[in-house]
Design an enzyme around this catalytic site. Structure first.
Site, PDB file in Angstrom:
ATOM      1  N   PHE A 115    -179.680  67.008 -70.563  1.00 34.21           N
ATOM      2  CA  PHE A 115    -180.744  67.862 -71.112  1.00 34.21           C
ATOM      3  C   PHE A 115    -182.136  67.449 -70.644  1.00 34.21           C
ATOM      4  O   PHE A 115    -183.069  68.238 -70.688  1.00 34.21           O
ATOM      5  CB  PHE A 115    -180.694  67.844 -72.658  1.00 34.21           C
ATOM      6  CG  PHE A 115    -181.289  66.606 -73.276  1.00 34.21           C
ATOM      7  CD1 PHE A 115    -182.677  66.498 -73.461  1.00 34.21           C
ATOM      8  CD2 PHE A 115    -180.503  65.531 -73.674  1.00 34.21           C
ATOM      9  CE1 PHE A 115    -183.249  65.364 -74.017  1.00 34.21           C
ATOM     10  CE2 PHE A 115    -181.065  64.393 -74.230  1.00 34.21           C
ATOM     11  CZ  PHE A 115    -182.442  64.317 -74.389  1.00 34.21           C
TER      12      PHE A 115
ATOM     13  N   LYS B  25    -172.758  73.086 -64.233  1.00 34.85           N
ATOM     14  CA  LYS B  25    -172.580  73.197 -65.689  1.00 34.85           C
ATOM     15  C   LYS B  25    -173.787  72.470 -66.304  1.00 34.85           C
ATOM     16  O   LYS B  25    -173.789  71.241 -66.452  1.00 34.85           O
ATOM     17  CB  LYS B  25    -171.256  72.532 -66.088  1.00 34.85           C
ATOM     18  CG  LYS B  25    -170.632  73.018 -67.389  1.00 34.85           C
ATOM     19  CD  LYS B  25    -171.507  72.880 -68.606  1.00 34.85           C
ATOM     20  CE  LYS B  25    -171.593  71.475 -69.126  1.00 34.85           C
ATOM     21  NZ  LYS B  25    -172.630  71.322 -70.190  1.00 34.85           N
TER      22      LYS B  25
ATOM     23  N   GLU C  95    -176.009  72.285 -72.354  1.00 35.30           N
ATOM     24  CA  GLU C  95    -176.040  73.424 -73.282  1.00 35.30           C
ATOM     25  C   GLU C  95    -177.321  73.451 -74.110  1.00 35.30           C
ATOM     26  O   GLU C  95    -177.649  74.444 -74.741  1.00 35.30           O
ATOM     27  CB  GLU C  95    -174.801  73.398 -74.197  1.00 35.30           C
ATOM     28  CG  GLU C  95    -174.662  72.178 -75.120  1.00 35.30           C
ATOM     29  CD  GLU C  95    -174.025  70.961 -74.436  1.00 35.30           C
ATOM     30  OE1 GLU C  95    -174.148  70.806 -73.209  1.00 35.30           O
ATOM     31  OE2 GLU C  95    -173.413  70.158 -75.176  1.00 35.30           O
TER      32      GLU C  95
ATOM     33  N   SER D 131    -174.974  60.533 -70.234  1.00 29.48           N
ATOM     34  CA  SER D 131    -174.854  59.251 -70.930  1.00 29.48           C
ATOM     35  C   SER D 131    -173.693  58.439 -70.350  1.00 29.48           C
ATOM     36  O   SER D 131    -172.764  58.991 -69.753  1.00 29.48           O
ATOM     37  CB  SER D 131    -174.655  59.497 -72.421  1.00 29.48           C
ATOM     38  OG  SER D 131    -173.548  60.348 -72.602  1.00 29.48           O
TER      39      SER D 131
ATOM     40  N   CYS E 176    -184.241  58.669 -68.095  1.00 24.93           N
ATOM     41  CA  CYS E 176    -183.331  57.562 -67.745  1.00 24.93           C
ATOM     42  C   CYS E 176    -184.082  56.448 -67.050  1.00 24.93           C
ATOM     43  O   CYS E 176    -183.566  55.350 -66.903  1.00 24.93           O
ATOM     44  CB  CYS E 176    -182.216  58.071 -66.856  1.00 24.93           C
ATOM     45  SG  CYS E 176    -182.846  58.620 -65.285  1.00 24.93           S
TER      46      CYS E 176
ATOM     47  N   GLU F 144    -179.175  51.988 -75.501  1.00 29.58           N
ATOM     48  CA  GLU F 144    -180.171  52.958 -75.044  1.00 29.58           C
ATOM     49  C   GLU F 144    -180.576  53.815 -76.245  1.00 29.58           C
ATOM     50  O   GLU F 144    -179.735  54.497 -76.829  1.00 29.58           O
ATOM     51  CB  GLU F 144    -179.569  53.863 -73.955  1.00 29.58           C
ATOM     52  CG  GLU F 144    -180.568  54.867 -73.416  1.00 29.58           C
ATOM     53  CD  GLU F 144    -179.960  55.830 -72.405  1.00 29.58           C
ATOM     54  OE1 GLU F 144    -178.868  56.378 -72.661  1.00 29.58           O
ATOM     55  OE2 GLU F 144    -180.596  56.055 -71.361  1.00 29.58           O
TER      56      GLU F 144
HETATM   57  P1  NAD Z   1    -174.663  63.749 -72.290  1.00 32.09           P
HETATM   58  O1  NAD Z   1    -173.787  62.731 -71.666  1.00 32.09           O
HETATM   59  O2  NAD Z   1    -174.513  64.016 -73.734  1.00 32.09           O
HETATM   60  O3  NAD Z   1    -174.447  65.182 -71.566  1.00 32.09           O
HETATM   61  C1  NAD Z   1    -174.544  65.319 -70.178  1.00 32.09           C
HETATM   62  C2  NAD Z   1    -173.667  66.478 -69.747  1.00 32.09           C
HETATM   63  O4  NAD Z   1    -172.300  66.192 -70.035  1.00 32.09           O
HETATM   64  C3  NAD Z   1    -173.987  67.794 -70.446  1.00 32.09           C
HETATM   65  O5  NAD Z   1    -173.876  68.832 -69.518  1.00 32.09           O
HETATM   66  C4  NAD Z   1    -172.908  67.887 -71.525  1.00 32.09           C
HETATM   67  O6  NAD Z   1    -172.552  69.213 -71.840  1.00 32.09           O
HETATM   68  C5  NAD Z   1    -171.745  67.168 -70.895  1.00 32.09           C
HETATM   69  N1  NAD Z   1    -170.919  66.445 -71.870  1.00 32.09           N
HETATM   70  C6  NAD Z   1    -171.324  65.904 -73.046  1.00 32.09           C
HETATM   71  N2  NAD Z   1    -170.282  65.281 -73.657  1.00 32.09           N
HETATM   72  C7  NAD Z   1    -169.224  65.412 -72.830  1.00 32.09           C
HETATM   73  C8  NAD Z   1    -167.865  64.985 -72.894  1.00 32.09           C
HETATM   74  N3  NAD Z   1    -167.403  64.286 -73.927  1.00 32.09           N
HETATM   75  N4  NAD Z   1    -167.041  65.312 -71.874  1.00 32.09           N
HETATM   76  C9  NAD Z   1    -167.508  66.014 -70.820  1.00 32.09           C
HETATM   77  N5  NAD Z   1    -168.772  66.455 -70.704  1.00 32.09           N
HETATM   78  C10 NAD Z   1    -169.627  66.158 -71.695  1.00 32.09           C
HETATM   79  O7  NAD Z   1    -176.155  63.357 -71.909  1.00 32.09           O
HETATM   80  P2  NAD Z   1    -177.501  64.022 -72.434  1.00 32.09           P
HETATM   81  O8  NAD Z   1    -177.699  63.646 -73.860  1.00 32.09           O
HETATM   82  O9  NAD Z   1    -177.554  65.454 -72.068  1.00 32.09           O
HETATM   83  O10 NAD Z   1    -178.566  63.270 -71.517  1.00 32.09           O
HETATM   84  C11 NAD Z   1    -179.120  62.020 -71.842  1.00 32.09           C
HETATM   85  C12 NAD Z   1    -178.394  60.900 -71.125  1.00 32.09           C
HETATM   86  O11 NAD Z   1    -178.419  61.113 -69.718  1.00 32.09           O
HETATM   87  C13 NAD Z   1    -179.074  59.552 -71.331  1.00 32.09           C
HETATM   88  O12 NAD Z   1    -178.088  58.586 -71.537  1.00 32.09           O
HETATM   89  C14 NAD Z   1    -179.797  59.314 -70.016  1.00 32.09           C
HETATM   90  O13 NAD Z   1    -180.025  57.956 -69.704  1.00 32.09           O
HETATM   91  C15 NAD Z   1    -178.841  59.930 -69.059  1.00 32.09           C
HETATM   92  N6  NAD Z   1    -179.490  60.265 -67.801  1.00 32.09           N
HETATM   93  C16 NAD Z   1    -179.211  59.482 -66.730  1.00 32.09           C
HETATM   94  C17 NAD Z   1    -179.834  59.722 -65.513  1.00 32.09           C
HETATM   95  C18 NAD Z   1    -179.547  58.862 -64.333  1.00 32.09           C
HETATM   96  O14 NAD Z   1    -179.940  59.233 -63.243  1.00 32.09           O
HETATM   97  N7  NAD Z   1    -178.873  57.739 -64.457  1.00 32.09           N
HETATM   98  C19 NAD Z   1    -180.730  60.790 -65.395  1.00 32.09           C
HETATM   99  C20 NAD Z   1    -180.978  61.587 -66.507  1.00 32.09           C
HETATM  100  C21 NAD Z   1    -180.345  61.305 -67.712  1.00 32.09           C
END
Ligand code: NAD
Length: 502
Positions: free
Chosen positions: A149, A173, A176, A226, A281, A383
C-alpha cells in the site's frame, strides 16, 4: 459509491457480483470507494489473455517496445498531479511526497527505455574451429507483480516498465488499500500504444494472490510487502519453479558519529523517520548514537523539531506528515508505543498525546521519540511502520555495526560522519543491502538496483537496474558450427567423448 475494477485485455472490468472491499480516505477516516476482488475464473482468463499477448509482444523488437515506454513516460509526466492526487487520497501521504514518488517511478521508465542495450549478450568467435558461441537474454513469459500500500505508483513502476521492456507480459495485483492508481497506469500504457493484454490489473487480496500463484503459466513473481508474506510467497512460488524476488519489511538504522553535525543529523532523521508517517520500507526507525553527550544533545534538538511538525491531511500545502493507512494500523502503532513504555524505554515525545481538532476523524498520530531503547525490546526488534523513532546509545562504531548486523532486517542503513575511514569501515562491514553515507534514505537510482538482505529480501535478484533485467530475462547460449569449404571441421567423426576445443 465508486467501484474500482480490473483492467484486462485493454478494458476495465466491473463484475459487481464479485466480492468487494472498502477503500478509505485515511485523512477523513471514511470509506470513499470499493474495490472488486478477482475470482478464480477471472484470474484464469486473465492469465490466458496475457499468455496470448506474450506470443506477439516477445517477438516485437526491443526498439519498438522502447518507443511505447518513451510515450508512456511523457504521458505519466503529464498526469503527475492527477496520480499524486489519487495517492494522497487513498494513502494519506502529502501531495508533494506523492509527486516525488511518481517521479521516482518515472525514472524507472527512463531506465527501461534504454534496456535494449542490456539485452545484447556475449559473442565468442571460433571457440573451436568453425564453431561460434552466442549468449543472449530472452523474456520469460507472464510475470506477476504484487505490490504494497505504501507506494501505489513507484513500486508497481519498479516492475512494469522493466518487465515489458524485456518482452514480458505482466499482471499487477495492487494493494487493495490503494487500488486506483494502477488503473491510471494501465490507461496511460494503453494510450502509449501498448498492445492489449501485455499489461493487466487484477484487483484483490490474499485470496487473489493464492489463485495467481497456483497457476503454472505465471513464470515469475515480483513481490513487495511485509516479510511474513514475502517469505511465504517465495516458498509457495519457488515450489512450482517460478522465479521469485520477494522484498520484505525493514528496520533501518542511522549511525550518528561524534564528528557529525548534530543539526544536519536531526534534520535528516526528522525527514527519514517521520516522512510519509514512517510508512516507508526505507524509513529510518532507529538512530544509533555514539557517545552519551551526543545522544543528549541530539535528543533535545529532535524534541524541538518534532514539536514543530504539522500533522494534517496530505492535501494541505504545509503538512509535514499525514495519517496512517487504516484504523487497525493506527491501533497497532499505538500498541507498539505502549509496549515500549512497558519494556522500559524512555518515552521522550508521545505521539498519542498529540491533539487534533475534534472534527478530525482521520487515522492520525503524532511523531513519537523513544530514548534509551535496548535491543531486546519489541519496538527495536519489530517493524512498526509508523512515525516512531528509537534512539539507541552505543560506545563506538564497532558496537553500532555489531548491533545492526544482529538484526533480522537488513534493507537500508546510513552513517553520518566527516571521516572517510569510518564511512568506508562501516559500508564494508555492515550486512545490509543498501547503505547511505551522509544520505539518510539511500534508495538507489533506477539504473542501480534496489534490495535488502536477510529477512528484507527472499530471492536472488534485487529490483530494477541491471538486476531487474536479469530477473525478467533468461540466458540462452547457442553454440553453432558453419563449415567453410576446404577447412577441416572440428568434429569429423561420431564423438563418444565430451567435445573439447580444437
Ligand atoms: P502486505 O504484505 O500486507 O501486502 C502486500 C501485498 O501482498 C498486497 O498486495 C496484499 O494484498 C498482499 N497480501 C497480503 N497478505 C497476503 C497473504 N497472506 N498472502 C498473499 N498475499 C498477501 O504489505 P503492506 O502492508 O501492503 O505494505 C507494508 C509492508 O511492505 C511493510 O512491511 C514494508 O516494509 C514493506 N515494503 C517493503 C519494500 C521493500 O522494498 N523492501 C517496499 C515497500 C514496502
Amino acid at each position: 459509491m465508486q467501484t474500482i475494477g480490473h483492467f484486462i485485455q485493454g478494458k476495465i472490468h466491473l463484475n459487481l457480483e464479485q466480492n468487494k472491499l472498502p477503500v478509505f480516505n485515511p485523512a477523513i477516516g471514511e470509506q470513499v470507494s470499493q474495490v472488486i476482488i478477482a475470482d478464480e475464473h477471472q484470474i484464469q482468463s486473465t492469465i490466458k489473455t496475457a499468455q496470448q499477448a506474450f506470443a506477439l509482444w516477445s517477438l516485437t523488437s526491443p526498439a519498438k517496445r522502447a518507443r511505447v515506454l518513451f510515450k508512456f513516460r511523457e504521458l505519466l509526466e503529464k498526469n503527475l498531479e492527477r496520480l499524486a492526487g489519487i495517492i494522497t487520497q487513498e494513502h494519506g501521504k502529502t501531495f508533494a511526497d506523492a509527486k516525488a514518488e511518481v517521479i521516482r517511478g518515472l525514472e524507472v521508465i527512463e531506465f527501461s527505455c534504454g534496456i535494449s542495450s542490456q539485452l545484447g549478450g556475449q559473442f565468442s568467435d571460433n571457440v573451436s574451429t568453425q564453431v561460434d558461441c552466442t549468449g543472449f537474454r530472452q523474456p520469460i513469459g507472464v510475470c506477476l507483480g504484487i505490490t504494497p500500500f505504501n507506494f501505489p505508483v513507484m513500486v508497481p513502476l519498479w516492475m512494469i516498465p522493466v518487465a515489458i521492456a524485456c518482452g514480458n507480459c505482466m499482471i499487477l495485483k495492487p494493494s487493495e488499500k490503494v487500488p486506483s492508481a494502477s488503473l491510471v497506469l494501465a490507461e496511460l500504457l494503453q494510450q502509449a500504444g501498448l498492445p492489449n493484454g501485455v499489461f493487466n490489473v487484477l484487483q484483490g487480496d490474499h485470496t487473489t494472490v493464492k489463485h495467481l500463484l497456483a497457476h503454472p503459466e505465471i513464470s515469475a513473481v515480483s513481490f513487495v510487502g511485509s516479510t511474513h508474506v514475502a517469505q511465504s510467497i517465495y516458498q509457495q512460488a519457488t515450489l512450482s519453479n517460478k522465479r521469485v524476488q520477494a522484498l520484505g519489511g525493514a528496520k533501518n538504522h542511522l549511525v550518528v558519529m561524534p564528528d557529525a553535525s548534530q543539526h544536519e543529523v536531526a534534520d535528516a532523521l526528522i525527514g527519514a523517520a517521520f516522512g510519509s508517517a514512517g510508512e516507508r520500507c526505507m524509513a529510518i526507525s532507529v538512530a544509533v548514537v555514539i557517545g552519551e553527550d551526543n545522544a543528549n544533545t541530539l535528543s533535545k534538538i529532535l524534541v524541538d523539531k518534532i514539536n514543530q511538525l504539522k500533522v494534517a491531511p496530505g492535501d494541505q500545502s504545509d503538512t509535514d506528515m499525514g495519517p496512517l493507512i487504516t484504523a487497525e494500523h493506527l491501533n497497532k502503532v499505538k500498541n507498539y508505543i505502549q509496549s515500549g513504555v512497558e519494556q522500559g524505554a524512555k518515552l521522550v515525545v508521545d505521539g498519542r498525546q498529540k491533539t487534533f481538532a475534534p472534527t478530525n476523524t482521520g487515522f492520525f498520530i503524532g511523531a513519537t521519540l523513544f530514548d534509551e531503547v535496548t535491543s531486546d525490546m519489541s519496538i527495536y526488534q519489530e517493524e512498526i511502520f509508523g512515525p516512531v523513532l528509537c534512539l539507541v546509545r552505543v560506545n563506538d562504531l564497532d558496537e553500532a555495526i555489531t548491533l545492526i548486523n544482529q538484526h533480522q532486517y537488513a534493507n537500508g542503513t546510513s552513517i553520518y560522519t566527516q571521516s572517510g575511514q569510518a564511512a568506508r569501515h562501516f559500508s564494508r562491514n555492515i550486512h545490509v543491502g543498501m547503505v547511505g553515507i551522509n544520505v539518510a534514505i539511500p534508495v538507489p537510482v533506477a539504473f542501480h538496483s534496489f534490495g535488502g538482505w536477510k529477512s528484507s529480501l527472499f530471492g536472488d535478484h534485487h529490483i530494477h537496474g541491471e538486476e531487474g533485467v536479469r530477473f525478467y530475462t533468461r540466458l540462452k547460449t547457442v553454440t553453432s558450427r558453419w563449415q567453410t569449404a576446404g577447412i577441416a571441421s572440428s568434429e569429423e567423426h561420431s564423438a563418444f567423448i565430451m567435445p573439447t576445443s580444437r
